[in-house]
Write a protein that holds these residues in place. Structure first.
Motif, PDB file in Angstrom:
ATOM      1  N   GLY A 208       0.799  -1.211   0.000  1.00  0.00           N
ATOM      2  CA  GLY A 208       0.000   0.000   0.000  1.00  0.00           C
ATOM      3  C   GLY A 208       0.836   1.268   0.000  1.00  0.00           C
ATOM      4  O   GLY A 208       1.991   1.273   0.417  1.00  0.00           O
ATOM      5  N   ILE A 209       0.233   2.337  -0.493  1.00  0.00           N
ATOM      6  CA  ILE A 209       0.839   3.659  -0.435  1.00  0.00           C
ATOM      7  C   ILE A 209      -0.111   4.602   0.273  1.00  0.00           C
ATOM      8  O   ILE A 209      -1.311   4.331   0.373  1.00  0.00           O
ATOM      9  N   GLY A 210       0.412   5.697   0.762  1.00  0.00           N
ATOM     10  CA  GLY A 210      -0.400   6.728   1.389  1.00  0.00           C
ATOM     11  C   GLY A 210      -0.301   8.010   0.582  1.00  0.00           C
ATOM     12  O   GLY A 210       0.686   8.244  -0.111  1.00  0.00           O
ATOM     13  N   ILE A 211      -1.311   8.826   0.674  1.00  0.00           N
ATOM     14  CA  ILE A 211      -1.365  10.103  -0.027  1.00  0.00           C
ATOM     15  C   ILE A 211      -1.455  11.214   1.016  1.00  0.00           C
ATOM     16  O   ILE A 211      -2.251  11.125   1.955  1.00  0.00           O
ATOM     17  N   LEU A 212      -0.646  12.247   0.843  1.00  0.00           N
ATOM     18  CA  LEU A 212      -0.716  13.418   1.722  1.00  0.00           C
ATOM     19  C   LEU A 212      -1.453  14.526   0.994  1.00  0.00           C
ATOM     20  O   LEU A 212      -1.072  14.922  -0.102  1.00  0.00           O
ATOM     21  N   GLY A 213      -2.527  14.981   1.617  1.00  0.00           N
ATOM     22  CA  GLY A 213      -3.334  16.037   1.023  1.00  0.00           C
ATOM     23  C   GLY A 213      -4.659  15.473   0.543  1.00  0.00           C
ATOM     24  O   GLY A 213      -4.764  14.306   0.177  1.00  0.00           O
ATOM     25  N   ALA A 214      -5.677  16.318   0.561  1.00  0.00           N
ATOM     26  CA  ALA A 214      -7.005  15.873   0.143  1.00  0.00           C
ATOM     27  C   ALA A 214      -7.710  16.962  -0.658  1.00  0.00           C
ATOM     28  O   ALA A 214      -8.923  17.054  -0.660  1.00  0.00           O
ATOM     29  N   GLY A 215      -6.933  17.768  -1.341  1.00  0.00           N
ATOM     30  CA  GLY A 215      -7.505  18.840  -2.149  1.00  0.00           C
ATOM     31  C   GLY A 215      -7.933  18.353  -3.521  1.00  0.00           C
ATOM     32  O   GLY A 215      -7.882  17.152  -3.830  1.00  0.00           O
TER      33      GLY A 215
ATOM     34  N   ILE B 236      -5.043   8.140   3.378  1.00  0.00           N
ATOM     35  CA  ILE B 236      -4.965   9.532   2.959  1.00  0.00           C
ATOM     36  C   ILE B 236      -4.922  10.391   4.219  1.00  0.00           C
ATOM     37  O   ILE B 236      -5.612  10.106   5.198  1.00  0.00           O
ATOM     38  N   ALA B 237      -4.102  11.411   4.190  1.00  0.00           N
ATOM     39  CA  ALA B 237      -3.965  12.307   5.342  1.00  0.00           C
ATOM     40  C   ALA B 237      -4.134  13.749   4.885  1.00  0.00           C
ATOM     41  O   ALA B 237      -3.779  14.101   3.768  1.00  0.00           O
ATOM     42  N   SER B 238      -4.699  14.552   5.761  1.00  0.00           N
ATOM     43  CA  SER B 238      -4.898  15.968   5.481  1.00  0.00           C
ATOM     44  C   SER B 238      -4.909  16.723   6.799  1.00  0.00           C
ATOM     45  O   SER B 238      -5.206  16.139   7.851  1.00  0.00           O
ATOM     46  N   ARG B 239      -4.614  18.009   6.736  1.00  0.00           N
ATOM     47  CA  ARG B 239      -4.713  18.830   7.950  1.00  0.00           C
ATOM     48  C   ARG B 239      -6.156  18.907   8.431  1.00  0.00           C
ATOM     49  O   ARG B 239      -6.411  19.139   9.601  1.00  0.00           O
ATOM     50  N   GLN B 240      -7.102  18.699   7.533  1.00  0.00           N
ATOM     51  CA  GLN B 240      -8.522  18.719   7.880  1.00  0.00           C
ATOM     52  C   GLN B 240      -9.044  17.280   7.837  1.00  0.00           C
ATOM     53  O   GLN B 240      -9.288  16.727   6.770  1.00  0.00           O
ATOM     54  N   LEU B 241      -9.214  16.685   9.005  1.00  0.00           N
ATOM     55  CA  LEU B 241      -9.612  15.282   9.089  1.00  0.00           C
ATOM     56  C   LEU B 241     -10.911  15.002   8.335  1.00  0.00           C
ATOM     57  O   LEU B 241     -11.022  13.994   7.634  1.00  0.00           O
ATOM     58  N   GLU B 242     -11.885  15.871   8.457  1.00  0.00           N
ATOM     59  CA  GLU B 242     -13.164  15.639   7.769  1.00  0.00           C
ATOM     60  C   GLU B 242     -12.987  15.622   6.253  1.00  0.00           C
ATOM     61  O   GLU B 242     -13.637  14.852   5.553  1.00  0.00           O
ATOM     62  N   ARG B 243     -12.100  16.456   5.742  1.00  0.00           N
ATOM     63  CA  ARG B 243     -11.827  16.472   4.299  1.00  0.00           C
ATOM     64  C   ARG B 243     -11.166  15.152   3.883  1.00  0.00           C
ATOM     65  O   ARG B 243     -11.519  14.565   2.862  1.00  0.00           O
TER      66      ARG B 243
ATOM     67  N   VAL C 297     -12.791  12.400   1.146  1.00  0.00           N
ATOM     68  CA  VAL C 297     -12.074  11.913  -0.034  1.00  0.00           C
ATOM     69  C   VAL C 297     -11.854  10.407   0.077  1.00  0.00           C
ATOM     70  O   VAL C 297     -12.029   9.673  -0.903  1.00  0.00           O
ATOM     71  N   ALA C 298     -11.482   9.926   1.265  1.00  0.00           N
ATOM     72  CA  ALA C 298     -11.274   8.490   1.464  1.00  0.00           C
ATOM     73  C   ALA C 298     -12.559   7.714   1.172  1.00  0.00           C
ATOM     74  O   ALA C 298     -12.533   6.688   0.475  1.00  0.00           O
ATOM     75  N   ASN C 299     -13.675   8.183   1.666  1.00  0.00           N
ATOM     76  CA  ASN C 299     -14.956   7.507   1.418  1.00  0.00           C
ATOM     77  C   ASN C 299     -15.306   7.497  -0.056  1.00  0.00           C
ATOM     78  O   ASN C 299     -15.765   6.491  -0.590  1.00  0.00           O
ATOM     79  N   ARG C 300     -15.077   8.608  -0.718  1.00  0.00           N
ATOM     80  CA  ARG C 300     -15.401   8.711  -2.144  1.00  0.00           C
ATOM     81  C   ARG C 300     -14.587   7.722  -2.972  1.00  0.00           C
ATOM     82  O   ARG C 300     -15.070   7.178  -3.954  1.00  0.00           O
ATOM     83  N   HIS C 301     -13.340   7.480  -2.555  1.00  0.00           N
ATOM     84  CA  HIS C 301     -12.443   6.635  -3.336  1.00  0.00           C
ATOM     85  C   HIS C 301     -12.239   5.238  -2.742  1.00  0.00           C
ATOM     86  O   HIS C 301     -11.395   4.489  -3.208  1.00  0.00           O
ATOM     87  N   GLY C 302     -13.006   4.895  -1.714  1.00  0.00           N
ATOM     88  CA  GLY C 302     -12.908   3.556  -1.131  1.00  0.00           C
ATOM     89  C   GLY C 302     -11.597   3.286  -0.407  1.00  0.00           C
ATOM     90  O   GLY C 302     -11.099   2.172  -0.419  1.00  0.00           O
ATOM     91  N   ILE C 303     -11.055   4.306   0.228  1.00  0.00           N
ATOM     92  CA  ILE C 303      -9.816   4.181   0.985  1.00  0.00           C
ATOM     93  C   ILE C 303     -10.189   3.969   2.446  1.00  0.00           C
ATOM     94  O   ILE C 303     -10.961   4.759   3.009  1.00  0.00           O
ATOM     95  N   ALA C 304      -9.625   2.939   3.055  1.00  0.00           N
ATOM     96  CA  ALA C 304     -10.039   2.575   4.419  1.00  0.00           C
ATOM     97  C   ALA C 304      -9.576   3.532   5.498  1.00  0.00           C
ATOM     98  O   ALA C 304     -10.278   3.735   6.473  1.00  0.00           O
ATOM     99  N   MET C 305      -8.405   4.112   5.352  1.00  0.00           N
ATOM    100  CA  MET C 305      -7.860   4.925   6.448  1.00  0.00           C
ATOM    101  C   MET C 305      -7.735   6.395   6.051  1.00  0.00           C
ATOM    102  O   MET C 305      -7.213   6.716   5.002  1.00  0.00           O
ATOM    103  N   ALA C 306      -8.258   7.242   6.924  1.00  0.00           N
ATOM    104  CA  ALA C 306      -8.125   8.676   6.728  1.00  0.00           C
ATOM    105  C   ALA C 306      -7.665   9.280   8.038  1.00  0.00           C
ATOM    106  O   ALA C 306      -7.961   8.793   9.086  1.00  0.00           O
TER     107      ALA C 306
END
Length: 67
Positions: free
Chosen positions: A19-26, A47-54, A58-67
């Motif tokens: 797996g890979i992780g993505i920084l940012g959710a813009g 996926i990680a972002s300064r804004q957890l809700e964001r 994005v994680a939910n939209r793309h089927g990513i388990a961890m945000a």
């Protein structure tokens, strides 16, 4: 002047199950990087972002388990 040739493509990992992780959710991550990563067969797991809700949105939209 523009270069006459493009640089060589980036080598993708042989084992794409890792797996890979993505920084940012813009916008660029949500609509470009995640789509391209999936098209390349990469396993986006987090996926990680300064804004957890964001990040969660994005994680939910793309089927990513961890945000």
């Amino acid at each position: 002047m523009f270069p006459s040739a493009l640089p060589p493509p980036i080598a993708l990992p042989e084992n794409r199950e890792e797996g890979i992780g993505i920084l940012g959710a813009g916008f660029i991550v949500e609509d470009c990087h995640l789509v391209a990563s999936r098209a390349a067969g990469l396993n986006v797991r987090a996926i990680a972002s300064r804004q957890l809700e964001r990040a969660r949105k994005v994680a939910n939209r793309h089927g990513i388990a961890m945000a």
